[in-house]
Design a protein around this motif. Structure first.
Motif, PDB file in Angstrom:
ATOM      1  N   TRP A 131      14.293   8.054  68.650  1.00  0.00           N
ATOM      2  CA  TRP A 131      13.340   8.823  67.860  1.00  0.00           C
ATOM      3  C   TRP A 131      13.659   8.615  66.379  1.00  0.00           C
ATOM      4  CZ3 TRP A 131      13.644  14.250  70.661  1.00  0.00           C
ATOM      5  CH2 TRP A 131      13.189  14.098  71.974  1.00  0.00           C
ATOM      6  N   LYS A 132      12.648   8.457  65.565  1.00  0.00           N
ATOM      7  CA  LYS A 132      12.847   8.147  64.159  1.00  0.00           C
ATOM      8  C   LYS A 132      12.235   9.219  63.256  1.00  0.00           C
ATOM      9  CE  LYS A 132      14.609   4.192  65.439  1.00  0.00           C
ATOM     10  NZ  LYS A 132      16.081   3.978  65.386  1.00  0.00           N
ATOM     11  N   VAL A 133      13.017   9.649  62.265  1.00  0.00           N
ATOM     12  CA  VAL A 133      12.513  10.577  61.257  1.00  0.00           C
ATOM     13  C   VAL A 133      11.992   9.766  60.083  1.00  0.00           C
ATOM     14  CG1 VAL A 133      13.075  12.468  59.697  1.00  0.00           C
ATOM     15  CG2 VAL A 133      14.141  12.361  61.966  1.00  0.00           C
ATOM     16  N   SER A 134      10.758  10.060  59.663  1.00  0.00           N
ATOM     17  CA  SER A 134      10.117   9.284  58.604  1.00  0.00           C
ATOM     18  C   SER A 134       9.437  10.218  57.605  1.00  0.00           C
ATOM     19  CB  SER A 134       9.079   8.335  59.221  1.00  0.00           C
ATOM     20  OG  SER A 134       8.432   7.571  58.240  1.00  0.00           O
ATOM     21  N   GLN A 135       9.098   9.673  56.476  1.00  0.00           N
ATOM     22  CA  GLN A 135       8.339  10.405  55.470  1.00  0.00           C
ATOM     23  C   GLN A 135       6.856  10.382  55.830  1.00  0.00           C
ATOM     24  OE1 GLN A 135       8.759  12.314  52.910  1.00  0.00           O
ATOM     25  NE2 GLN A 135       6.686  12.283  52.070  1.00  0.00           N
ATOM     26  N   ASN A 136       6.205  11.503  55.727  1.00  0.00           N
ATOM     27  CA  ASN A 136       4.763  11.590  55.929  1.00  0.00           C
ATOM     28  C   ASN A 136       4.066  10.740  54.865  1.00  0.00           C
ATOM     29  OD1 ASN A 136       2.068  12.262  56.131  1.00  0.00           O
ATOM     30  ND2 ASN A 136       2.391  14.475  55.940  1.00  0.00           N
ATOM     31  N   PRO A 137       3.382   9.663  55.259  1.00  0.00           N
ATOM     32  CA  PRO A 137       2.776   8.768  54.259  1.00  0.00           C
ATOM     33  C   PRO A 137       1.597   9.387  53.518  1.00  0.00           C
ATOM     34  CG  PRO A 137       2.087   8.137  56.462  1.00  0.00           C
ATOM     35  CD  PRO A 137       3.130   9.203  56.635  1.00  0.00           C
ATOM     36  N   PHE A 138       1.137  10.544  53.959  1.00  0.00           N
ATOM     37  CA  PHE A 138      -0.012  11.177  53.321  1.00  0.00           C
ATOM     38  C   PHE A 138       0.392  12.289  52.347  1.00  0.00           C
ATOM     39  CE2 PHE A 138      -1.580   9.428  57.324  1.00  0.00           C
ATOM     40  CZ  PHE A 138      -2.643   8.662  56.868  1.00  0.00           C
ATOM     41  N   ARG A 139       1.702  12.402  52.107  1.00  0.00           N
ATOM     42  CA  ARG A 139       2.194  13.387  51.149  1.00  0.00           C
ATOM     43  C   ARG A 139       3.033  12.696  50.081  1.00  0.00           C
ATOM     44  NH1 ARG A 139       2.699  18.739  53.317  1.00  0.00           N
ATOM     45  NH2 ARG A 139       3.966  19.246  51.483  1.00  0.00           N
ATOM     46  N   ASP A 140       2.891  13.095  48.841  1.00  0.00           N
ATOM     47  CA  ASP A 140       3.696  12.540  47.758  1.00  0.00           C
ATOM     48  C   ASP A 140       5.053  13.218  47.663  1.00  0.00           C
ATOM     49  OD1 ASP A 140       1.686  10.763  47.020  1.00  0.00           O
ATOM     50  OD2 ASP A 140       0.727  12.248  45.714  1.00  0.00           O
ATOM     51  N   ASP A 141       5.106  14.502  47.999  1.00  0.00           N
ATOM     52  CA  ASP A 141       6.388  15.201  47.995  1.00  0.00           C
ATOM     53  C   ASP A 141       7.098  14.960  49.326  1.00  0.00           C
ATOM     54  OD1 ASP A 141       4.404  16.587  49.365  1.00  0.00           O
ATOM     55  OD2 ASP A 141       5.437  18.499  49.147  1.00  0.00           O
ATOM     56  N   GLN A 142       8.349  15.352  49.402  1.00  0.00           N
ATOM     57  CA  GLN A 142       9.121  15.106  50.627  1.00  0.00           C
ATOM     58  C   GLN A 142       8.555  15.916  51.787  1.00  0.00           C
ATOM     59  OE1 GLN A 142      13.314  15.807  50.287  1.00  0.00           O
ATOM     60  NE2 GLN A 142      13.768  15.008  52.306  1.00  0.00           N
ATOM     61  N   ASP A 143       8.243  15.232  52.865  1.00  0.00           N
ATOM     62  CA  ASP A 143       7.669  15.877  54.059  1.00  0.00           C
ATOM     63  C   ASP A 143       8.022  15.023  55.275  1.00  0.00           C
ATOM     64  OD1 ASP A 143       6.205  17.651  55.655  1.00  0.00           O
ATOM     65  OD2 ASP A 143       4.408  16.398  55.497  1.00  0.00           O
ATOM     66  N   GLN A 144       9.055  15.413  55.973  1.00  0.00           N
ATOM     67  CA  GLN A 144       9.540  14.614  57.092  1.00  0.00           C
ATOM     68  C   GLN A 144       8.683  14.825  58.333  1.00  0.00           C
ATOM     69  OE1 GLN A 144      13.718  15.656  57.558  1.00  0.00           O
ATOM     70  NE2 GLN A 144      14.316  13.853  56.365  1.00  0.00           N
ATOM     71  N   ILE A 145       8.600  13.776  59.131  1.00  0.00           N
ATOM     72  CA  ILE A 145       7.885  13.809  60.407  1.00  0.00           C
ATOM     73  C   ILE A 145       8.690  12.995  61.419  1.00  0.00           C
ATOM     74  CG2 ILE A 145       6.446  11.769  59.992  1.00  0.00           C
ATOM     75  CD1 ILE A 145       5.180  15.035  61.544  1.00  0.00           C
ATOM     76  N   LEU A 146       8.686  13.429  62.658  1.00  0.00           N
ATOM     77  CA  LEU A 146       9.407  12.712  63.712  1.00  0.00           C
ATOM     78  C   LEU A 146       8.445  11.767  64.419  1.00  0.00           C
ATOM     79  CD1 LEU A 146      12.131  12.540  65.321  1.00  0.00           C
ATOM     80  CD2 LEU A 146      11.091  14.126  66.948  1.00  0.00           C
ATOM     81  N   LEU A 147       8.879  10.527  64.633  1.00  0.00           N
ATOM     82  CA  LEU A 147       8.080   9.530  65.344  1.00  0.00           C
ATOM     83  C   LEU A 147       8.702   9.293  66.711  1.00  0.00           C
ATOM     84  CD1 LEU A 147       7.498   6.979  62.445  1.00  0.00           C
ATOM     85  CD2 LEU A 147       6.139   8.994  63.074  1.00  0.00           C
ATOM     86  N   VAL A 148       7.909   9.529  67.759  1.00  0.00           N
ATOM     87  CA  VAL A 148       8.372   9.374  69.138  1.00  0.00           C
ATOM     88  C   VAL A 148       7.737   8.118  69.726  1.00  0.00           C
ATOM     89  CG1 VAL A 148       8.419  10.437  71.424  1.00  0.00           C
ATOM     90  CG2 VAL A 148       8.615  11.867  69.387  1.00  0.00           C
ATOM     91  N   PRO A 149       8.530   7.175  70.264  1.00  0.00           N
ATOM     92  CA  PRO A 149       7.958   5.938  70.794  1.00  0.00           C
ATOM     93  C   PRO A 149       7.141   6.168  72.060  1.00  0.00           C
ATOM     94  CG  PRO A 149      10.302   6.038  71.284  1.00  0.00           C
ATOM     95  CD  PRO A 149      10.007   7.196  70.370  1.00  0.00           C
ATOM     96  N   ALA A 150       6.145   5.341  72.255  1.00  0.00           N
ATOM     97  CA  ALA A 150       5.310   5.422  73.456  1.00  0.00           C
ATOM     98  C   ALA A 150       6.158   5.210  74.704  1.00  0.00           C
ATOM     99  CB  ALA A 150       4.208   4.375  73.394  1.00  0.00           C
ATOM    100  N   LEU A 151       5.759   5.864  75.776  1.00  0.00           N
ATOM    101  CA  LEU A 151       6.507   5.814  77.024  1.00  0.00           C
ATOM    102  C   LEU A 151       5.559   5.466  78.160  1.00  0.00           C
ATOM    103  CD1 LEU A 151       9.297   6.292  78.311  1.00  0.00           C
ATOM    104  CD2 LEU A 151       8.734   8.726  78.424  1.00  0.00           C
ATOM    105  N   SER A 152       5.904   4.432  78.927  1.00  0.00           N
ATOM    106  CA  SER A 152       5.057   3.990  80.039  1.00  0.00           C
ATOM    107  C   SER A 152       5.875   3.888  81.315  1.00  0.00           C
ATOM    108  CB  SER A 152       4.412   2.634  79.721  1.00  0.00           C
ATOM    109  OG  SER A 152       3.594   2.214  80.809  1.00  0.00           O
ATOM    110  N   PRO A 153       5.811   4.890  82.195  1.00  0.00           N
ATOM    111  CA  PRO A 153       6.553   4.806  83.456  1.00  0.00           C
ATOM    112  C   PRO A 153       6.085   3.623  84.300  1.00  0.00           C
ATOM    113  CG  PRO A 153       5.747   7.037  83.050  1.00  0.00           C
ATOM    114  CD  PRO A 153       5.083   6.157  82.045  1.00  0.00           C
ATOM    115  N   ASP A 154       7.002   3.085  85.088  1.00  0.00           N
ATOM    116  CA  ASP A 154       6.609   2.037  86.036  1.00  0.00           C
ATOM    117  C   ASP A 154       5.688   2.608  87.104  1.00  0.00           C
ATOM    118  OD1 ASP A 154       8.257  -0.078  84.924  1.00  0.00           O
ATOM    119  OD2 ASP A 154       9.971   1.059  85.680  1.00  0.00           O
TER     120      ASP A 154
END
Length: 276
Positions: A131-154
């Motif tokens: 899981w990756k913590v990233s800056q919200n690209p739609f905000r100029d001030d600091q605003d963190q967002i968590l990015l969860v990778p897609a998951l595909s069960p077999d």
């Protein structure tokens, strides 16, 4: 096809998406997986796991679990999971209900990840290096967002009340089953009763139907969710679940349970067996 046929098509090492105990679990296929001695399975709880996971773990079929919880509900902790997790016999990947749904929904939408905010600030962010913590690209001030990778069960694996002639299955309001099916590479479903024609043509039933487009194979298994329940057909067998919880506290008790209720297929779905 039969439940054993479906189990035979689930390869060792597969990532299997499973619903919680209250949401139509394909227990007859789970028992068939134990009988065929499946190995190194990876279980994904959507969003939690229960008796199905505990059975597979105790039988030595599981290498890894990702879930928000593993519990037998009112019957208490899942004893085989607890022992295996504490001893390091299985890998446990902690998650949250929103994170699991978000990861599956990313696959539904065909995107590599989806944002999530509620997990920020928890220890899970440190533990889950995927899981990756990233800056919200739609905000100029600091605003963190968590990015969860897609998951595909077999494999998506669950039970249903009805299937029809076209391979559609009725899941009612249990939309987590649709989410698993949409995200999984293959979807196997056991069902209680067959309906003629197509349920998609029925205005009342259609909103609760999972289209055959998302269903790889079905197999009839009457009382196939037992000792768990199917709404309006049979309730959870609480007495049997308590019996299992007591037996599974020890390896010896669990083995006796397997011998009586899993390795003997003709007894595995008998409601009278909980009173034996």
């Amino acid at each position: 096809m039969t439940a054993d046929d479906l189990a035979a098509r689930i390869a060792d090492g597969s990532l299997i998406g499973l619903p919680p105990d209250y949401s139509l679990v394909a227990m007859e296929v789970v028992r068939a997986l134990v009988r065929r001695k499946a190995k190194a399975l990876r279980l994904l709880g959507v969003p939690v796991l229960g008796m199905s996971a505990d059975l597979l773990i105790g039988a030595g079929c599981v290498a890894e679990v990702e879930s928000s919880a593993v519990s037998l509900g009112e019957a208490g902790p899942a004893p085989r999971f607890t022992e295996a997790a504490e001893s390091g016999e299985i890998v446990v990947r902690d998650a949250t209900c929103p994170a699991i749904h978000t990861a599956l929904q990313a696959t539904e939408k065909g995107v590599p990840f989806m944002p999530l905010r509620g997990v920020l600030g928890s220890d899970l962010v440190k533990l889950r290096t995927d899981w990756k913590v990233s800056q919200n690209p739609f905000r100029d001030d600091q605003d963190q967002i968590l990015l969860v990778p897609a998951l595909s069960p077999d494999v998506a694996l669950f039970h249903a009340r009805w299937a029809d002639d076209e391979g559609n299955v009725w899941i009612g309001r249990r939309r987590e089953l649709a989410t698993i099916a949409h995200a999984a590479k293959r979807c196997f479903v056991t069902y209680e009763e067959k309906r003629p024609g197509s349920m998609l043509e029925d205005e009342v039933l259609a909103p609760g139907v999972l289209s055959a487009v998302y269903v790889t194979a079905v197999a009839q298994a009457r009382r196939g969710a037992w000792p768990l329940g199917v709404p309006d057909i049979y309730e959870i067998d609480d007495a049997h679940l308590l019996r299992y919880a007591k037996a599974a506290k020890t390896r010896e008790g669990f083995r006796r349970y397997l011998d009586e209720f899993v390795c003997t297929p003709e007894k595995s779905c008998s409601p009278a067996s909980s009173r034996a």
